[in-house]
Design a protein around this motif. Structure first.
Motif: not given
Length: 238
Positions: A91-116
């Protein structure tokens, strides 16, 4: 539609509960004027505040809320959230976690070096058989400094694990607090039944009805609200 929310027993007193979306309307909507002068029309006209389709979309379904304050400093996120250790494994305890930038590669959401971002879920959601959960960015909330990535989850089947909500942070220079209770996802149940699309031309009766309806809408304020808008029931707990 019966929707069941469940959480870890140690957290029940620490979590904001999902609420009907009508309870999370933004202050800007409440504060904006009902009318505004239009130089084109030469008179005051109604604003979005008096547009039933806009307001109905913003009040539809329920909101999942941020469980604690998150301090943001130009791309750095931190929080001080003192909660008991959940008794549920994985079970999580943190309100946030992150997706690595590569998971957005090729999508309009992608910003180089920026995680989701990933807004972690502390509630499981169970729907009735044959229904899925449509989760999207809070409707018309362009004022929020993130954009949720819309998703569809078969929550009649997947109801034993939390749904996490991916998002893209859109204001890299933002410094401030994303407050506890901020709506992070607007959700509603949708049927999985296949849609049947049909196409027709107006017959004479439809042509006449179209002409009358449009003439009425153009000449008289509030026609849609008074004659066509359906009354919306309130969910249990409101």
């Amino acid at each position: 539609m019966r929707i069941i929310f469940r959480c870890d027993p140690m957290l029940i007193e620490h979590l904001p509960r999902p609420i009907p979306a009508r309870g999370a309307l933004p202050e800007w909507l409440r504060a904006m004027p009902a009318t505004a002068y239009s130089a084109i029309h030469g008179r005051d006209i109604r604003t979005l505040k008096q547009c039933p389709p806009v307001v109905d979309a913003m009040t539809y379904g329920f909101m999942v809320l941020l469980p604690c304050d998150v301090v943001v400093d130009k791309g750095t996120f931190s929080w001080d959230w003192q909660i008991p250790e959940p008794v549920t494994q994985n079970h999580p305890r943190a309100p946030l976690s992150f997706h690595t930038p590569g998971q957005l590669a090729g999508s309009p959401f992608a910003t180089p070096g920026q995680a989701a971002l990933k807004f972690n879920s502390f509630w499981t959601i169970e729907l009735e058989d044959g229904w899925s959960l449509f989760a999207t960015h809070p409707v018309n909330r362009e004022d929020l400094p993130f954009r949720l990535v819309t998703g569809l989850v078969d929550s009649d089947r997947f109801s034993d694990g939390g749904i996490n909500f991916p998002a893209v942070w859109t204001e890299p220079g933002f410094s401030g607090v994303l407050g506890k209770g901020t709506p992070v996802a607007q959700c509603f149940a949708v049927p999985r039944a296949a849609q049947q699309l049909e196409y027709e031309v107006f017959d004479e009766e439809r042509q006449a009805s179209y002409a009358r309806t449009v003439a009425s809408v153009l000449s008289t304020p509030g026609v849609y609200r008074k004659r066509f808008r359906a009354r919306r029931g309130r969910s249990a707990g409101e």
